[in-house]
Write a protein that holds these residues in place. Structure first.
Motif, PDB file in Angstrom:
ATOM      1  N   THR A 275       0.832  -1.201   0.000  1.00 24.07           N
ATOM      2  CA  THR A 275       0.000   0.000   0.000  1.00 24.07           C
ATOM      3  C   THR A 275       0.867   1.251   0.000  1.00 24.07           C
ATOM      4  N   ALA A 276       1.943   1.237   0.785  1.00 20.73           N
ATOM      5  CA  ALA A 276       2.855   2.383   0.796  1.00 20.73           C
ATOM      6  C   ALA A 276       3.476   2.605  -0.578  1.00 20.73           C
ATOM      7  N   SER A 277       3.823   1.529  -1.269  1.00 21.42           N
ATOM      8  CA  SER A 277       4.400   1.652  -2.607  1.00 21.42           C
ATOM      9  C   SER A 277       3.407   2.300  -3.565  1.00 21.42           C
ATOM     10  N   ALA A 278       2.143   1.864  -3.503  1.00 21.30           N
ATOM     11  CA  ALA A 278       1.113   2.462  -4.356  1.00 21.30           C
ATOM     12  C   ALA A 278       0.939   3.944  -4.045  1.00 21.30           C
ATOM     13  N   ASP A 306     -15.738   9.951  -5.975  1.00 19.79           N
ATOM     14  CA  ASP A 306     -15.818   9.088  -7.151  1.00 19.79           C
ATOM     15  C   ASP A 306     -14.573   9.199  -8.031  1.00 19.79           C
ATOM     16  N   PHE A 307     -14.101  10.418  -8.279  1.00 17.48           N
ATOM     17  CA  PHE A 307     -12.910  10.563  -9.116  1.00 17.48           C
ATOM     18  C   PHE A 307     -11.676  10.039  -8.400  1.00 17.48           C
ATOM     19  N   ARG A 308     -11.634  10.194  -7.077  1.00 21.24           N
ATOM     20  CA  ARG A 308     -10.510   9.650  -6.312  1.00 21.24           C
ATOM     21  C   ARG A 308     -10.472   8.129  -6.440  1.00 21.24           C
ATOM     22  N   PHE A 311      -9.082   7.385  -9.799  1.00 23.10           N
ATOM     23  CA  PHE A 311      -7.636   7.638  -9.764  1.00 23.10           C
ATOM     24  C   PHE A 311      -6.899   6.450  -9.156  1.00 23.10           C
ATOM     25  N   ILE A 312      -7.406   5.906  -8.065  1.00 19.62           N
ATOM     26  CA  ILE A 312      -6.755   4.779  -7.406  1.00 19.62           C
ATOM     27  C   ILE A 312      -6.763   3.550  -8.309  1.00 19.62           C
ATOM     28  N   ASN A 399      -7.644  -0.301  -0.107  1.00 20.99           N
ATOM     29  CA  ASN A 399      -8.364   0.710  -0.869  1.00 20.99           C
ATOM     30  C   ASN A 399      -8.814   1.853   0.041  1.00 20.99           C
ATOM     31  N   THR A 400      -9.347   1.516   1.206  1.00 16.40           N
ATOM     32  CA  THR A 400      -9.770   2.534   2.163  1.00 16.40           C
ATOM     33  C   THR A 400      -8.581   3.366   2.632  1.00 16.40           C
ATOM     34  N   GLU A 401      -7.453   2.699   2.874  1.00 14.94           N
ATOM     35  CA  GLU A 401      -6.268   3.407   3.342  1.00 14.94           C
ATOM     36  C   GLU A 401      -5.791   4.426   2.308  1.00 14.94           C
ATOM     37  N   MET A 402      -5.766   4.031   1.043  1.00 14.81           N
ATOM     38  CA  MET A 402      -5.344   4.959   0.000  1.00 14.81           C
ATOM     39  C   MET A 402      -6.315   6.133  -0.108  1.00 14.81           C
TER      40      MET A 402
END
Length: 446
Positions: A275-278, A306-308, A311-312, A399-402
């Motif tokens: 997750t940190a790498s992403a 939604d756009f975030r 983006f992820i 996903n939540t963390e990002m």
């Protein structure tokens, strides 16, 4: 190693049903060196010459069939768990025999059921506050107007988040784990694809250091288990350790203390670096895409997401952190389309090649979150978390963390954009990261 000479002659005929995939005509040691040092380029060259299915023979993994055909990914991930088990060898060498990586068939299904509750629904919602707190704590020391790397700050955020969600509170034991886990992750990532020697190598060798870390980790976790079991409020706690200690298999039995420790190490090791790498890649992308950054910032101010999310999804496609997902043929053979794959072979789904496939993603070289606005990614071609029964159990958590980290940073900071060249991809043993650490310049929002 040139693209014209490194792979060998092209296959000249269409495979017949049941035929073994084309094997690369290179010495095993040459394939092994290329696989270990320049894997993505090596696999891309092989795919161009031999198509979407071909066989390698590399040290450690042995006979290994690479699959980059989206039509063949589905049967791999939906195959019976009696026919295809986890890739051999796997990360249980690092995390321990009680890790979910080590389990197959009914044992694996039962363990997944036991681990699932902390990573779904309200449990993940409860962790959002922790993620925001850790992001604010880490970003409080960020320099303004001066370029700095974001990758290591993201590693600290995700490690602190997973430690707090696993164990529920801070304390001396968690401070000690914060100290010993980062160097272990760095060493373990580099050693994960190397065979362990059959003789003792001494306490100061890489393997000896991994063994010492494991003893230290178990000692701390067993202390925390003792404290949790003595806690009169254990039934009210929402941390992952408490949930595991309260959980029961269908027959009423519980996980052993060693299995709990192995699973917690798995969550800590696999649950923060990727997750940190992403997130490091996220900042690398935002610096170079002012239009996307502006749209994300406006959405944050309006309370949207939604756009975030798009983006992820695009970030995970275009900057693939884990490049393959593996299975091992336990059946006498495994038929995959026109190919027959022998017992004992590994099958590696080439995630990076699927994500770069122009037949699936138009103009794949272009970073374009718009492709995922109001559109779900294809199930068997967008695979940052793997797929099938072994899909990463922490996918929703990651996903939540990002989401929360990006929302928090964009709420409090402005990121300067420029025309700097894209950062190159750096392989850290398991994860692929921005080579320069995802460098940005930020200023606090007024």
């Amino acid at each position: 190693m040139t693209e014209t000479a490194s792979i060998g002659a092209e296959a000249s005929s269409t495979p017949s049903p049941g035929r073994r995939p084309t094997a690369l005509p290179l010495p095993k040691i040459v394939q092994g060196i290329a696989f270990a040092t320049v894997r993505r380029r090596f696999i891309r060259q092989a795919r161009k010459r031999y198509g979407h299915v071909f066989e390698l023979n590399v040290p450690f993994f042995g006979r290994t069939v690479f699959v980059a055909d989206p039509a063949l990914v589905r049967p791999v991930f939906l195959a019976s768990t009696d026919d295809l088990i986890n890739v051999q060898p796997n990360l249980s060498r690092i995390f321990g025999p009680g890790s979910v990586f080590a389990l197959d068939r009914a044992e694996h299904r039962n363990r997944r059921k036991l681990l699932a509750p902390p990573f779904h629904g309200q449990s993940i919602k409860n962790y959002e506050k922790v993620i925001e707190e850790e992001t604010l704590r880490e970003s409080a020391t960020w320099p303004e107007g001066r370029e700095f790397e974001t990758l290591e700050p993201m590693n600290r955020i995700t490690l602190n988040v997973i430690l707090r969600t696993v164990f529920g509170a801070d304390g001396g034991e968690l401070d000690y784990l914060r100290e010993i886990i980062p160097p272990w992750v760095k060493l373990g990532s580099r050693m994960a694809a190397l065979p362990a020697p059959k003789f003792r190598t001494g306490r100061y060798s890489p393997w000896g250091r991994l063994e010492q870390f494991r003893r230290d980790f178990d000692r701390v976790v067993f202390t925390l288990i003792d404290k949790a079991e003595a806690d009169p409020k254990l039934d009210e706690r929402e941390d992952i350790l408490a949930l595991l200690l309260r959980s029961r298999y269908e027959d009423g039995s519980t996980m052993s203390r060693q299995d709990v420790s192995d699973e917690l190490l798995t969550l800590l090791g696999a649950g923060h670096e990727t997750t940190a790498s992403a997130l490091g890649w996220a900042f690398e992308r935002l610096r170079r895409h002012p239009d996307i950054l502006a749209k994300l910032g406006a959405e944050v101010d309006e309370g949207g997401e939604d756009f975030r999310q798009a983006f992820i999804l695009e970030l995970q496609r275009s900057r693939t952190v884990i490049d393959f997902a593996g299975r091992h043929v336990a059946a006498p053979h495994f038929d995959l389309g026109e190919w027959r794959i022998a017992h004992g072979s590994n099958i590696l789904v080439s995630i990076a090649d699927l994500h770069d496939n122009a037949d699936i993603f138009e103009n794949p070289e272009r970073f374009d979150p718009q492709r995922f606005v109001d559109k779900k990614p294809p199930t068997f071609a967008w695979l940052p978390f793997g797929g099938g029964t072994r899909r990463c159990i922490g996918a929703a958590f990651a996903n939540t963390e990002m989401h929360v980290v990006l929302r928090t940073v964009l709420t409090h900071f402005e990121i300067e954009t420029d025309h700097a060249p894209d950062e190159k991809v750096h392989h850290r043993g398991i994860a692929y990261t921005p080579k320069d650490g995802g460098r940005v310049v930020v200023r606090r929002r007024k």
